[in-house]
Design a protein around this motif. Structure first.
Motif, PDB file in Angstrom:
ATOM      1  N   UNK A   1       0.781  -1.193   0.076  1.00 43.57           N
ATOM      2  CA  UNK A   1      -0.009   0.209   0.099  1.00 43.57           C
ATOM      3  C   UNK A   1       0.913   1.333   0.088  1.00 43.57           C
ATOM      4  N   UNK A   2       1.759   1.271   0.906  1.00 43.97           N
ATOM      5  CA  UNK A   2       2.700   2.402   1.188  1.00 43.97           C
ATOM      6  C   UNK A   2       3.571   2.613  -0.311  1.00 43.97           C
ATOM      7  N   UNK A   3       3.901   1.607  -0.872  1.00 41.37           N
ATOM      8  CA  UNK A   3       4.770   2.037  -1.978  1.00 41.37           C
ATOM      9  C   UNK A   3       4.078   2.440  -3.160  1.00 41.37           C
ATOM     10  N   UNK A   4       2.587   1.960  -3.322  1.00 46.23           N
ATOM     11  CA  UNK A   4       1.807   2.206  -4.379  1.00 46.23           C
ATOM     12  C   UNK A   4       1.674   3.806  -4.209  1.00 46.23           C
ATOM     13  N   UNK A   5       1.358   4.122  -2.951  1.00 45.80           N
ATOM     14  CA  UNK A   5       0.867   5.417  -2.647  1.00 45.80           C
ATOM     15  C   UNK A   5       2.068   6.326  -2.948  1.00 45.80           C
ATOM     16  N   UNK A   6       3.321   5.864  -2.548  1.00 46.80           N
ATOM     17  CA  UNK A   6       4.490   6.712  -2.631  1.00 46.80           C
ATOM     18  C   UNK A   6       4.728   6.993  -4.051  1.00 46.80           C
ATOM     19  N   UNK A   7       4.494   5.918  -5.204  1.00 43.18           N
ATOM     20  CA  UNK A   7       4.826   6.163  -6.384  1.00 43.18           C
ATOM     21  C   UNK A   7       3.854   7.171  -7.297  1.00 43.18           C
ATOM     22  N   UNK A   8       2.519   6.869  -6.475  1.00 40.43           N
ATOM     23  CA  UNK A   8       1.497   7.550  -6.974  1.00 40.43           C
ATOM     24  C   UNK A   8       1.983   9.192  -6.753  1.00 40.43           C
ATOM     25  N   UNK A   9       2.169   9.345  -5.575  1.00 37.75           N
ATOM     26  CA  UNK A   9       2.557  10.934  -5.290  1.00 37.75           C
ATOM     27  C   UNK A   9       3.658  11.278  -6.126  1.00 37.75           C
ATOM     28  N   UNK A  10       4.653  10.549  -6.095  1.00 38.29           N
ATOM     29  CA  UNK A  10       5.813  10.988  -6.633  1.00 38.29           C
ATOM     30  C   UNK A  10       5.588  11.274  -8.249  1.00 38.29           C
ATOM     31  N   UNK A  11       4.588  10.625  -9.143  1.00 40.78           N
ATOM     32  CA  UNK A  11       4.555  10.720 -10.258  1.00 40.78           C
ATOM     33  C   UNK A  11       3.604  12.079 -10.364  1.00 40.78           C
ATOM     34  N   UNK A  12       2.864  12.338  -9.371  1.00 40.35           N
ATOM     35  CA  UNK A  12       2.060  13.391  -9.527  1.00 40.35           C
ATOM     36  C   UNK A  12       2.967  14.723  -9.251  1.00 40.35           C
ATOM     37  N   UNK A  13       3.999  14.649  -8.337  1.00 37.35           N
ATOM     38  CA  UNK A  13       4.734  15.537  -8.333  1.00 37.35           C
ATOM     39  C   UNK A  13       5.418  15.963  -9.277  1.00 37.35           C
ATOM     40  N   UNK A  14       6.210  15.199  -9.887  1.00 36.61           N
ATOM     41  CA  UNK A  14       7.123  15.457 -10.979  1.00 36.61           C
ATOM     42  C   UNK A  14       7.514  14.066 -11.635  1.00 36.61           C
ATOM     43  N   UNK A  15       7.135  13.802 -13.087  1.00 36.37           N
ATOM     44  CA  UNK A  15       7.593  12.589 -13.637  1.00 36.37           C
ATOM     45  C   UNK A  15       9.178  12.488 -13.694  1.00 36.37           C
ATOM     46  N   UNK A  16       9.745  13.210 -13.864  1.00 39.30           N
ATOM     47  CA  UNK A  16      11.298  13.468 -14.358  1.00 39.30           C
ATOM     48  C   UNK A  16      11.913  12.957 -12.769  1.00 39.30           C
ATOM     49  N   UNK A  17      11.461  13.514 -11.861  1.00 42.24           N
ATOM     50  CA  UNK A  17      12.149  13.172 -10.554  1.00 42.24           C
ATOM     51  C   UNK A  17      11.494  11.789  -9.965  1.00 42.24           C
ATOM     52  N   UNK A  18      10.458  11.328 -10.565  1.00 42.25           N
ATOM     53  CA  UNK A  18      10.194   9.882 -10.239  1.00 42.25           C
ATOM     54  C   UNK A  18      11.160   8.865 -11.116  1.00 42.25           C
ATOM     55  N   UNK A  19      11.387   9.226 -12.417  1.00 40.47           N
ATOM     56  CA  UNK A  19      11.989   8.515 -13.140  1.00 40.47           C
ATOM     57  C   UNK A  19      13.629   8.514 -12.508  1.00 40.47           C
ATOM     58  N   UNK A  20      13.890   9.674 -12.067  1.00 41.92           N
ATOM     59  CA  UNK A  20      15.239   9.484 -11.209  1.00 41.92           C
ATOM     60  C   UNK A  20      15.374   8.783 -10.035  1.00 41.92           C
ATOM     61  N   UNK A  21      14.365   8.636  -9.434  1.00 42.40           N
ATOM     62  CA  UNK A  21      14.187   7.871  -8.263  1.00 42.40           C
ATOM     63  C   UNK A  21      13.960   6.159  -8.475  1.00 42.40           C
ATOM     64  N   UNK A  22      12.935   6.168  -9.513  1.00 42.88           N
ATOM     65  CA  UNK A  22      12.834   4.561  -9.788  1.00 42.88           C
ATOM     66  C   UNK A  22      13.913   4.132 -10.786  1.00 42.88           C
ATOM     67  N   UNK A  23      14.276   4.742 -11.730  1.00 48.46           N
ATOM     68  CA  UNK A  23      15.120   4.151 -12.692  1.00 48.46           C
ATOM     69  C   UNK A  23      16.316   4.998 -13.226  1.00 48.46           C
ATOM     70  N   UNK A  24      17.099   4.967 -11.949  1.00 46.94           N
ATOM     71  CA  UNK A  24      18.391   5.635 -11.960  1.00 46.94           C
ATOM     72  C   UNK A  24      19.317   4.952 -12.805  1.00 46.94           C
ATOM     73  N   UNK A  25      20.299   5.416 -13.549  1.00 46.25           N
ATOM     74  CA  UNK A  25      21.524   4.734 -14.146  1.00 46.25           C
ATOM     75  C   UNK A  25      22.240   3.569 -13.231  1.00 46.25           C
ATOM     76  N   UNK A  26      22.343   2.414 -13.371  1.00 45.61           N
ATOM     77  CA  UNK A  26      22.698   1.564 -12.594  1.00 45.61           C
ATOM     78  C   UNK A  26      24.192   1.154 -12.638  1.00 45.61           C
ATOM     79  N   UNK A  27      24.762   1.032 -11.446  1.00 47.41           N
ATOM     80  CA  UNK A  27      26.221   0.541 -11.615  1.00 47.41           C
ATOM     81  C   UNK A  27      26.029  -1.180 -11.085  1.00 47.41           C
ATOM     82  N   UNK A  28      27.177  -1.868 -11.965  1.00 49.07           N
ATOM     83  CA  UNK A  28      26.950  -3.313 -11.432  1.00 49.07           C
ATOM     84  C   UNK A  28      27.529  -3.540 -10.354  1.00 49.07           C
ATOM     85  N   UNK A  29      27.009  -4.515  -9.469  1.00 50.77           N
ATOM     86  CA  UNK A  29      27.208  -4.914  -8.323  1.00 50.77           C
ATOM     87  C   UNK A  29      28.600  -5.670  -8.321  1.00 50.77           C
TER      88      UNK A  29
END
Lengths: 845, 451
Positions: free
Chosen positions: A540-568
């Motif tokens: 529930x919390x995660x869904x709500x968090x994503x929802x608000x994040x998207x509402x706030x700013x899609x670019x920021x949301x992308x930076x949070x959810x889908x940042x460029x990754x480094x290999x472990x």
């Protein structure tokens, strides 16, 4: 002895409740009690046997106490023994009746036959009745002086029994002192061994309250006692030898000659048929040589063959005990066992507890040269009928792949697993492919092609499903069907029982949305709606968090959810190195089998004399991390042998020269092998571990699906000018302490030392000088092998900004743990690399 | 240091129960048995020999279908306790002649007597059968050995563990022969367990011999014994060093990887002429254990052929060839092969004229079993099995079936060629020359051919 029947226990149908039988027996015993008819002893024997057999299966026959005692007035020794057994079992619950037995036991204690004397004394001491102790003291006193060694061995154990009934009586009668005298003077080795057992137990328990007992216990570890026992070791029984070896393992020899003397004396104990003797010897050798890196390696080479022989010669249970220890050694020094990998192949008829250990060992010893064979073997097990082992085998293959040997071929095999159409194989393989992709993103193309063919409907296990979903989200741009598979999964949201899977689903849909918005938008909406309505709090919390994040700013949301990754680069280890060292300290105990240090499964009182590390290894590194209050002082106060820049003590510990391990008879043949071959192995294994803990930590965040982590979104700081240190920096200890207390830890890392560095640590002073040449100064140092601890500081060249470092080096596993605190935290990363590069040059010519 | 010792039957009944220190609660035997039982039922396989429940450590070994168990709260050496349990079982066997539930139940008083002397307050006093003789007064009630399942290594092997077999001797060290006279004799058994894994193409992937020289002496007066082994016996890491080619040359050289010896063995002249000198203690003991990874000729070759015969059918052909001299023969052979999980039926076809063979398809674990009473050296045996499946195999049979494994016992044959050249009794007693028995037994430990 059998327990008296418990009242709440319902007798099983096969066992008689015993009521009528017992009263029957009572009657018969009464009839026989006074009889002197010929053959009466035989009838008594039969009756006694019945009584004991009831006792064994748990029927309460304590009501027969009086009759049993009456019947026991007999010269028949078999009857006597049965009666003693009975009395010993029930005296505790019938203290009043026990008094009845005192008379005949006391009389027997004075019998002409030493056997009867011994038996009676043993039974007398086994009554465990507090109000009878007054009768014990006198008998024990004469028992300890008895001319017969059997009686003396019994008496010594009797003293220990008395101690457990009434410690005060035992100490007041001065029995410990008598035992100590016997320990050093009795001609019978079993008497000596019993004295040792008894004294260890008594003094360890007394030591908590009495300074004197503490000192007494120390004397057991003094040179004369240890040497006296060692010189007689072959006269002892194999069990008593273990006892002596265990004691000697706690002894601290004064120099390397002494160490070699002890090892040469005990070398042949490694070829004993009794595994307990061999392991006790192994422990002793390993602990004696901890500070001598070369010899320590030799010991590993030496013990290998005997341990492998024990593994294959005994029963599966005995094998297991030895194998557990071998497992520990393999984990500590895989390179030494790399060529023995075939010994760790599983046999089809082995119990699964043995197979599991072997699989872990195979994983550990895999290196460039044997990976192909090992992985081929493991793949055979994957098709095994034993499903748990098949799963473990697949995991093992994955672990080896993550160690980056021959990844190419392994990835192929893992992909073959995916096609095997056995659901558990597919599940395990999916999880592994996911982990592999995190470490080797370059393989994504090959893997995705295969993963794409797997129908999510065939995957039931939550872990595997989560892995698949993660891949769908992560690689949605490469997988044609990704949005549609996700869509169908979302449609079945309510059928998905695992919260873990639903969490992953949310994140995956988000990722997919940023990559392929038009195809995913609708699904995302559905997913968020389902998520917000979910009864599980986290979902529930995660869904709500994503929802608000998207509402706030899609670019920021992308930076949070889908940042460029480094290999472990390195996956977090489940067990810290402190815990592992602790287990190693407790070699040849249950800690090794359970793979836990003793404090995790034993109460304090029972660790008692068997615990190795409590007295010696006071430098407990792990527990300190939370309250690193005043390091300078702590170090000084707690650890007597911590040196604040002294050099005298070092000299005693340092082998006199580099060739010390060549000492006369300790195997010169091996030296050459060791010197030439494993060195190169050592180097190769150590170059493997890169240390970028910080990177791995945020990559892990992402993989766990915790897209919420904000850290990775922060852009890396612009590269600062190169860091220069002030070669003449100065800091007084109190300022150091104050700063250490105030500053937070800005970096904490583990770093692998080179073997030459570890070797050079035999003189810790050398490290201080070395670091000083790199403008890093030491303020306090201490510890003893295998754990050293140093506090360093350094200062920026241009400004008064200070760095503080706590560096704990364990020579046993060649690891250095570094904690850095800094005035200017923005450059602590630079400083860390500078520090590490300085450290890595230590010991090199 | 242990707290309690007990022996449980297969059903979990206490046969003997001795509490030495009173530190562990009374119900420990039940807790222990329940744990062991459920371990298996939970699909975790066999319970490990050591586990911890609520701060109590439980140790056990399985001997002759019985559970020998000990408990303690202390953090002791696991090896110590497990060795001890095994040793106690052997001491009991020395006294009873035969160790099984029946003999133990009949003699439990004797066993208590032994236990009292072996352990005092949790500390081991002695495990020497000989020393114990002077403290133990009960006479063993000997169980009739003829009523027991056939003895010898095969009987033990059938339990499916890798136990070292006992000798076939079922005589107590204390009981006398009928007629009151003790027969002067000594038994020496060279027992080798061999493990071989063949690859699908018939190559030997791994091979190992785990051997033991077991002795059981009934000689009065404990005379000194000298045992001579092959003179060309060498000990060291067989063939591992690249500079040492000698081990692969010269027929008959035996290279041991490693070995260990019983305490009583003196090795004074071992380096010179490979003789072991000892005053054998009473009862059964291992003079020497050894391990060989040097290549040897495996006694059996196994060829397996799997052919699909239509959508729902397949045929399996297993050929077993005995590659040892025709003067020896193998006994109680069992060939097993797991079949695909979707197999519903199997019919078997043996060569015409074969006797003493059994064939079976174990429905529950989808396993093919082929038993042979006897195989004479040099002979070859074939089994054809026609399988019926409930679903199509998609050409995956080879991944879903196998490997073929085999168990057997071959007497008077040893794979390593290690030999007891002579067995000398140094001080001869006045009576006639005692009987000396030297036997060789080879048996499969893990003998596997992959598909």
């Amino acid at each position: 002895m059998a327990p008296p029947a418990q009242s709440n226990r319902s007798p099983s149908p096969s066992q008689p409740s015993g009521k009528s039988e017992v009263s029957d027996l009572k009657l018969q015993l009464r009839q026989l009690a006074g009889s002197r008819a010929p053959g009466v002893d035989d009838s008594k024997r039969e009756l006694f046997k019945k009584v004991i057999s009831y006792m064994t299966i748990g029927i309460d026959v304590s009501s027969l106490f009086g009759e049993m005692v009456m019947c026991s007035v007999t010269p028949d020794i078999v009857l006597k023994k049965m009666c003693y057994l009975y009395v010993g079992n029930y005296a505790k619950v019938n203290p009043d009746l026990a008094l009845l037995t005192i008379n005949f036991l006391q009389r027997d204690c004075k019998d002409e036959d030493p056997m009867i004397r011994g038996l009676a004394l043993r039974s007398l001491c086994s009554l465990r009745v507090a109000n009878l102790v007054e009768y014990l003291v006198g008998q024990l006193g004469s028992g300890l002086k008895d001319s017969n060694s059997y009686v003396r061995t019994v008496a010594v154990m009797g003293v220990l029994k008395l101690y457990h009934i009434s410690a005060l009586t035992c100490v007041d009668a001065d029995f410990p002192a008598v035992l100590k005298h016997l320990l050093l003077n009795d001609p019978d080795t079993q008497v000596v061994a019993n004295c040792l057992s008894a004294l260890q137990e008594i003094w360890s328990s007394e030591a908590t309250t009495s300074e004197e007992a503490l000192r007494d216990r120390e004397t057991l570890l003094s040179k004369p006692v240890v040497y006296y026992l060692l010189n007689r070791i072959k006269e002892f029984s194999e069990w008593a030898q273990c006892l002596v070896l265990e004691l000697v393992a706690k002894y601290v020899p004064s120099d390397s000659n002494e160490i070699f003397d002890i090892m040469n004396l005990l070398e042949d104990r490694l070829h004993h048929a009794n595994g307990a003797v061999v392991l006790a010897t192994t422990k002793l050798f390993l602990h004696l040589t901890l500070s001598m890196t070369d010899v320590h390696q030799q010991v590993y080479e030496r013990i290998k063959a005997p341990l492998l022989t024990l593994v294959s010669s005994g029963s599966p249970e005995q094998s297991y005990a030895v194998l557990s220890h071998l497992h520990l050694l393999v984990m500590r020094a895989p390179y030494i066992f790399a060529s023995d990998y075939k010994h760790f192949y599983c046999q089809y008829n082995e119990p699964s507890y043995v197979k599991k250990l072997k699989l872990e060992m195979l994983t550990a010893v895999a290196n460039e040269s044997n990976t192909y064979e090992i992985v081929t073997e493991l793949c055979e097990y994957a098709a095994n009928v034993d499903i748990p082992i098949a799963r473990e085998s697949i995991r093992a293959v994955g672990k080896i792949a993550l160690e980056q040997y021959d990844v190419n071929a392994i990835v192929d095999r893992l992909l073959q697993f995916l096609e095997m159409e056995k659901d558990y194989v597919t599940s395990e393989a999916l999880v592994l492919v996911k982990d592999l992709l995190r470490k080797y993103p370059q393989w994504s193309h090959d893997c995705i092609a295969v993963v794409g063919n797997i129908s999510s409907k065939n995957i039931q296990e939550p872990k595997a499903k989560a892995a698949l979903i993660w891949m769908l989200g992560e690689y949605s741009q490469d997988m044609q069907d990704a949005p549609y598979i996700l869509e169908s999964l979302i449609e079945n949201w309510d059928d998905e029982h695992s919260a873990e899977v639903r969490l992953h689903l949310l994140t995956a849909v988000m990722k997919c949305f940023f990559k392929r918005p038009p195809e995913t938008q609708k699904t995302l909406g559905a997913a968020l709606a389902a998520g917000v309505a979910d009864f599980h709090q986290d979902v529930h919390d995660r869904a709500l968090f994503y929802y608000r994040l998207l509402q706030y700013n899609v670019t920021v949301a992308e930076r949070v959810v889908n940042p460029p990754k480094q290999a472990v680069s390195v996956f977090a280890d489940t067990q810290s190195s402190e815990v592992k060292d602790r287990i190693f300290d407790e070699f040849n105990t249950l800690s090794v089998v359970y793979q836990k240090p003793s404090y995790m499964f034993t109460d304090k009182e029972h660790r008692g004399p068997f615990e190795f590390s409590d007295e010696l290894g006071n430098l407990s590194i792990g527990t300190e991390s939370t309250d690193t209050g005043v390091p300078g002082h702590r170090v000084e106060a707690n650890d007597k042998d911590l040196l604040l820049s002294t050099s005298e003590e070092e000299e005693t510990r340092v082998p006199s020269n580099n060739g010390a391990y060549n000492a006369p008879s300790y195997d010169s043949s091996l030296v050459s092998i060791v010197a030439s071959q494993p060195q190169s192995d050592l180097l190769s294994t150590n170059t493997v571990v890169p240390s970028s803990a910080s990177q791995s930590s945020f990559a892990i965040d992402n993989l766990l699906g915790l897209g919420v982590s904000v850290t990775p979104a922060l852009a890396p700081a612009p590269s600062p000018p190169p860091l220069n240190l002030n070669p003449k920096a100065a800091l007084d200890p109190s300022t150091f302490q104050q700063k250490w207390r105030q500053l937070p830890i800005s970096l904490s890392q583990e770093y692998s030392m080179s073997p030459s560095g570890v070797g050079a640590l035999t003189t810790p002073q050398a490290l201080l000088l070395h670091m000083q040449s790199h403008s890093v100064h030491c303020i306090a140092s201490g510890g003893q092998s295998p754990n050293f601890k140093f506090f360093f500081f350094a200062q920026k060249a241009e400004e008064p900004s200070i760095f503080l470092v706590e560096c704990v080096i364990s020579t046993a596993n060649s690891k250095a743990q570094i904690k850095i605190k800094a005035d200017d935290q923005s450059v602590s990363q630079e400083f860390s690399s500078l520090f590490q590069s300085a450290l890595s040059k230590f010991g090199l010519p | 240091m242990i707290s309690q010792f007990f022996v449980l039957s297969q059903r979990g009944d206490n046969i003997v129960f001795r509490d030495y220190r009173g530190e562990v609660q009374k119900g420990s035997a039940e807790i222990f048995f329940r744990k062991v039982k459920f371990w298996k039922e939970d699909g975790e396989g066999d319970a490990p020999p050591v586990f911890n429940v609520d701060g109590v450590n439980y140790f056990h070994v399985k001997v002759a279908g019985l559970l020998f168990a000990a408990t303690t709260r202390a953090n002791v050496s696991p090896s110590f306790v497990l060795e001890l349990l095994q040793r106690i079982a052997r001491v009991i066997k020395d006294y009873l002649g035969v160790l099984n539930e029946d003999s133990l139940r009949k003699n439990f008083v004797l066993v208590y007597e032994l236990l009292d002397e072996v352990i005092d307050f949790g500390y081991v006093q002695t495990t020497s059968t000989e020393v114990l003789k002077s403290y133990v007064f009960n006479e063993p009630l000997v169980v009739d050995a003829s009523r027991m399942p056939p003895l010898g290594p095969a009987a033990i092997f059938r339990q499916g563990t890798k136990r070292m077999p006992g000798t076939a001797i079922t005589k107590s060290v204390v009981a006398n022969e009928p007629g009151g006279r003790k027969r002067e004799e000594i038994f020496v058994d060279v027992i080798e367990k061999i493990s071989v894994t063949f690859s699908s193409s018939g190559y030997i992937l791994t091979s190992e011999i785990d051997g033991t020289i077991q002795m059981k002496s009934y000689l009065t007066g404990n005379p000194e014994i000298r045992v001579a082994l092959n003179e060309d016996l060498s000990i060291g890491q067989g063939g591992r060093s690249i500079h040492d080619y000698s081990s692969s040359f010269g027929a008959g050289t035996v290279t041991l990887d490693d070995c260990n010896f019983h305490e009583s063995v003196r090795l004074d002249s071992f380096d010179i002429d490979r003789t072991l000198t000892m005053i054998p203690p009473d009862g059964e003991f291992s003079v020497m254990n050894y391990r060989i990874t040097q290549e040897f000729k495996p006694p059996f070759r196994i060829n397996t052929l799997v052919e699909e015969a239509g959508l729902l059918k397949a045929e399996v052909i297993i050929k077993v060839r005995a590659e040892f001299p025709s003067s020896v023969s193998a006994n109680t052979i069992l060939v097993q092969m797991p079949l695909p999980a979707y197999t519903i039926r199997a019919s078997f076809e043996l060569e015409p004229g074969t006797v003493g063979n059994t064939t079976d398809f174990k429905e529950a674990n989808k396993r093919l079993e082929w038993g042979l009473k006897k195989i004479i050296g040099g002979s070859e045996h074939t089994l054809r099995a026609k399988l019926t499946f409930s679903q199509e195999s998609h050409g995956n049979i080879l991944k879903e079936a196998g490997p073929v494994s085999m168990t057997f016992t071959i007497s008077m044959y040893n794979a390593s060629k290690l030999q007891v050249k002579y067995l000398q009794i140094v001080k001869k007693t006045k009576t006639d020359n005692p009987y000396r028995w030297v036997r060789y037994i080879t048996q499969a430990n893990s003998y596997v051919a992959r598909l």
